[in-house]
Design a protein around this motif. Structure first.
Motif, mmCIF file in Angstrom:
data_model
loop_
_atom_site.group_PDB
_atom_site.id
_atom_site.type_symbol
_atom_site.label_atom_id
_atom_site.label_comp_id
_atom_site.label_asym_id
_atom_site.label_seq_id
_atom_site.Cartn_x
_atom_site.Cartn_y
_atom_site.Cartn_z
ATOM 1 N N PHE A 1 -2.402 3.297 1.676
ATOM 2 C CA PHE A 1 -1.318 3.888 0.878
ATOM 3 C C PHE A 1 -1.321 3.308 -0.544
ATOM 4 O O PHE A 1 -1.213 4.039 -1.534
ATOM 5 C CB PHE A 1 0.026 3.642 1.564
ATOM 6 N N CYS A 2 -1.474 1.973 -0.628
ATOM 7 C CA CYS A 2 -1.489 1.336 -1.958
ATOM 8 C C CYS A 2 -2.667 1.862 -2.777
ATOM 9 O O CYS A 2 -2.539 2.107 -3.981
ATOM 10 C CB CYS A 2 -1.589 -0.182 -1.832
ATOM 11 N N GLU A 3 -3.795 2.020 -2.124
ATOM 12 C CA GLU A 3 -4.986 2.540 -2.808
ATOM 13 C C GLU A 3 -4.682 3.944 -3.370
ATOM 14 O O GLU A 3 -4.989 4.258 -4.519
ATOM 15 C CB GLU A 3 -6.133 2.604 -1.787
ATOM 16 N N ALA A 4 -4.042 4.762 -2.536
ATOM 17 C CA ALA A 4 -3.752 6.149 -2.947
ATOM 18 C C ALA A 4 -2.691 6.204 -4.051
ATOM 19 O O ALA A 4 -2.715 7.103 -4.898
ATOM 20 C CB ALA A 4 -3.278 6.951 -1.735
ATOM 21 N N GLY B 1 2.803 6.496 -10.012
ATOM 22 C CA GLY B 1 2.060 6.544 -8.750
ATOM 23 C C GLY B 1 2.511 7.722 -7.895
ATOM 24 O O GLY B 1 2.057 7.871 -6.745
ATOM 25 N N ALA B 2 3.405 8.566 -8.436
ATOM 26 C CA ALA B 2 4.011 9.629 -7.623
ATOM 27 C C ALA B 2 2.976 10.634 -7.118
ATOM 28 O O ALA B 2 3.004 11.029 -5.946
ATOM 29 C CB ALA B 2 5.099 10.346 -8.420
ATOM 30 N N ALA B 3 2.040 11.021 -7.989
ATOM 31 C CA ALA B 3 1.067 12.044 -7.575
ATOM 32 C C ALA B 3 0.226 11.521 -6.410
ATOM 33 O O ALA B 3 -0.010 12.228 -5.418
ATOM 34 C CB ALA B 3 0.178 12.415 -8.750
ATOM 35 N N GLY B 4 -0.213 10.258 -6.507
ATOM 36 C CA GLY B 4 -1.031 9.670 -5.442
ATOM 37 C C GLY B 4 -0.249 9.525 -4.139
ATOM 38 O O GLY B 4 -0.774 9.800 -3.058
ATOM 39 N N SER B 5 1.018 9.114 -4.234
ATOM 40 C CA SER B 5 1.839 8.965 -3.017
ATOM 41 C C SER B 5 2.028 10.322 -2.356
ATOM 42 O O SER B 5 1.959 10.444 -1.126
ATOM 43 C CB SER B 5 3.223 8.418 -3.307
ATOM 44 N N LEU B 6 2.275 11.337 -3.191
ATOM 45 C CA LEU B 6 2.476 12.688 -2.641
ATOM 46 C C LEU B 6 1.219 13.183 -1.933
ATOM 47 O O LEU B 6 1.276 13.741 -0.828
ATOM 48 C CB LEU B 6 2.820 13.658 -3.760
ATOM 49 N N ALA B 7 0.065 12.962 -2.598
ATOM 50 C CA ALA B 7 -1.206 13.402 -2.004
ATOM 51 C C ALA B 7 -1.418 12.682 -0.669
ATOM 52 O O ALA B 7 -1.841 13.283 0.324
ATOM 53 C CB ALA B 7 -2.351 13.116 -2.961
ATOM 54 N N TYR B 8 -1.070 11.380 -0.626
ATOM 55 C CA TYR B 8 -1.220 10.619 0.618
ATOM 56 C C TYR B 8 -0.310 11.212 1.697
ATOM 57 O O TYR B 8 -0.732 11.452 2.828
ATOM 58 C CB TYR B 8 -0.865 9.146 0.367
ATOM 59 N N ALA B 9 0.955 11.465 1.314
ATOM 60 C CA ALA B 9 1.917 11.990 2.296
ATOM 61 C C ALA B 9 1.511 13.370 2.812
ATOM 62 O O ALA B 9 1.792 13.721 3.957
ATOM 63 C CB ALA B 9 3.310 12.051 1.674
ATOM 64 N N ASN B 10 0.809 14.147 1.967
ATOM 65 C CA ASN B 10 0.364 15.466 2.412
ATOM 66 C C ASN B 10 -0.597 15.373 3.587
ATOM 67 O O ASN B 10 -0.712 16.302 4.381
ATOM 68 C CB ASN B 10 -0.326 16.213 1.257
ATOM 69 N N HIS B 11 -1.298 14.239 3.680
ATOM 70 C CA HIS B 11 -2.276 14.082 4.768
ATOM 71 C C HIS B 11 -1.846 13.090 5.827
ATOM 72 O O HIS B 11 -2.558 12.893 6.809
ATOM 73 C CB HIS B 11 -3.631 13.663 4.192
ATOM 74 N N HIS B 12 -0.730 12.407 5.600
ATOM 75 C CA HIS B 12 -0.284 11.376 6.559
ATOM 76 C C HIS B 12 1.198 11.600 6.858
ATOM 77 O O HIS B 12 2.071 11.139 6.115
ATOM 78 C CB HIS B 12 -0.502 9.973 6.002
ATOM 79 N N GLY B 13 1.462 12.281 7.956
ATOM 80 C CA GLY B 13 2.824 12.638 8.351
ATOM 81 C C GLY B 13 3.826 11.496 8.300
ATOM 82 O O GLY B 13 4.930 11.667 7.759
ATOM 83 N N PRO B 14 3.501 10.292 8.829
ATOM 84 C CA PRO B 14 4.506 9.215 8.864
ATOM 85 C C PRO B 14 5.034 8.824 7.484
ATOM 86 O O PRO B 14 6.139 8.308 7.370
ATOM 87 C CB PRO B 14 3.735 8.036 9.495
ATOM 88 N N ALA B 15 4.243 9.084 6.424
ATOM 89 C CA ALA B 15 4.684 8.671 5.073
ATOM 90 C C ALA B 15 5.641 9.677 4.452
ATOM 91 O O ALA B 15 6.285 9.383 3.440
ATOM 92 C CB ALA B 15 3.467 8.493 4.163
ATOM 93 N N ARG B 16 5.745 10.872 5.047
ATOM 94 C CA ARG B 16 6.461 11.957 4.363
ATOM 95 C C ARG B 16 7.926 11.640 4.084
ATOM 96 O O ARG B 16 8.436 11.860 2.994
ATOM 97 C CB ARG B 16 6.359 13.248 5.181
#
Ligand code: HEM
Length: 339
Positions: A115-118, A154-169
């Motif tokens: 997540f931090c990487e993304a 970092g919002a765009a990266g967090s959003l992109a991560y959440a799009n592929h990782h349900g628990p982060a949504r």
């Protein structure tokens, strides 16, 4: 090869390009306040922990902005923190760390590193009106305008991560619209993880803690231009006229609730007990000792309250210690509780 704890701290630092050595890598700007906690009449029937027995317990609280930047950007939409140390007899102490988000972004340490990487910060620019219209015609939500003075996010990266990782949504969604409180005294702070409390009859309960502000919750109007620094001054002024109070609420989990996963909030219909009242009376005179240098740790517990099996909670113990060492924080004289 760095320890996992060091990797976690480095991953956070990587997300904040303006991190300054010698400061906290996250929740960098804060203010230390002192006061006391008094447990409610029923608290001792749920936990044998010393601070829940009813005597007045001195406390230090550090309120903070979530960002890992030394610049005080109070008006920016951001998670806020409230770290509390309860001072007990014989130089013992216990900490409770909470934030204005009710859930965390990831359920495991491996996910946290990903997540931090993304979520690395990337440049943000105001989208042109034409491009916004083009997006809307394609039923795409146009990008929100950056906050004045904001060059990266970092919002765009967090959003992109959440799009592929349900628990982060859930956490990414809530963090995206969290706003700025009008006062540190007017926000609700959630300790997020599950803890296990033991009652005098040895009954063990899975619980979660929440600080509820007696003054009520209030956000700054998002339509107003953001103000850089007002939260510390507001708190000083407020404390000159009256104490700041919070109720400590304890929610009792039921079978089937997520005990080991901080990304999943519990259902709203759960028994909630008031465990006590926190009364803050003054901004600490020594902001170095009682704010900047102090080191809180969510695993610093006392008998009567224990960790759950949440892997994020366990990982925080060493990560906070590594961070303390890196920034030259005061070594904690209190033994950390069992893992
Ligand atoms: C793997 C997950 C996490 C990691 C690696 C992590 C790491 C850190 C680190 C390194 C610090 C600075 C500590 C110091 O230098 O004293 C910190 C501060 C803080 N964290 Fe976390 N954290 C995590 C999860 C959470 C969660 C779930 C919460 C929600 C309650 C939280 C709330 C806070 C707050 C409020 C502070 C500021 C504490 C203070 O005022 O000293 N963190 N975190």
């Amino acid at each position: 090869m760095a320890t996992i704890a060091r990797q976690l701290v480095d991953a956070i630092i990587g997300d904040f390009p303006h991190h300054k050595a010698g400061t906290r890598p996250v929740h960098t700007v804060g203010v230390g306040v002192s006061g006391h906690f008094k447990a409610s009449e029923c608290a001792r029937s749920y936990s044998t922990a010393e601070h829940f027995q009813g005597q007045q317990v001195p406390v230090t609280v550090r309120f903070s902005n979530g960002a890992g930047s030394p610049v005080e950007r109070d008006g920016w939409s951001d998670v806020r923190g409230m770290a509390t140390r309860f001072y007990l007899a014989n130089d013992a102490a216990t900490d409770l760390i909470a934030m204005t988000l009710r859930e965390f972004f990831v359920p495991t340490v491996k996910d946290f590193l990903a997540f931090c990487e993304a979520a690395r910060q990337t440049p943000v620019a105001r989208q042109s009106p034409w491009s916004k219209i083009a997006d809307m015609l394609q039923l795409i939500r146009p990008s929100p305008d950056p906050i004045p003075g904001q060059a990266e996010s970092g919002a765009a990266g967090s959003l992109a991560y959440a799009n592929h990782h349900g628990p982060a949504r859930s956490a990414v969604f809530d963090a995206g619209q969290i706003g700025a409180p009008v006062s540190y005294a007017r926000a609700t702070y959630d300790a997020v993880h599950t803890f296990v409390v033991t009652a005098p009859d040895q009954a063990r309960r899975q619980v979660r803690f929440l600080w509820q502000p007696v003054a009520g919750v209030a956000l700054v109007d998002p339509a107003l231009p953001p103000v850089n620094a007002y939260l510390h001054g507001e708190l000083r002024t407020r404390l000159r006229s009256r104490p700041v109070e919070f109720l400590l609420l304890m929610t009792i989990g039921e079978t089937g609730d997520a005990f080991d996963d901080p990304t999943i909030p519990w259902p709203a219909r759960r028994v909630r007990v008031t465990m006590g009242t926190l009364t803050l009376t003054k901004v600490a005179a020594d902001q170095s000792a009682n704010c900047e240098k102090i080191s809180f740790n969510p695993c610093r517990l006392v008998p009567g309250i224990a960790l759950s099996n949440d892997p994020i909670l366990a990982a925080r113990r060493d990560a906070y210690e590594v961070s303390r060492e890196m920034r030259g924080g005061t070594q904690c004289p209190f033994a950390a509780g069992p893992r």
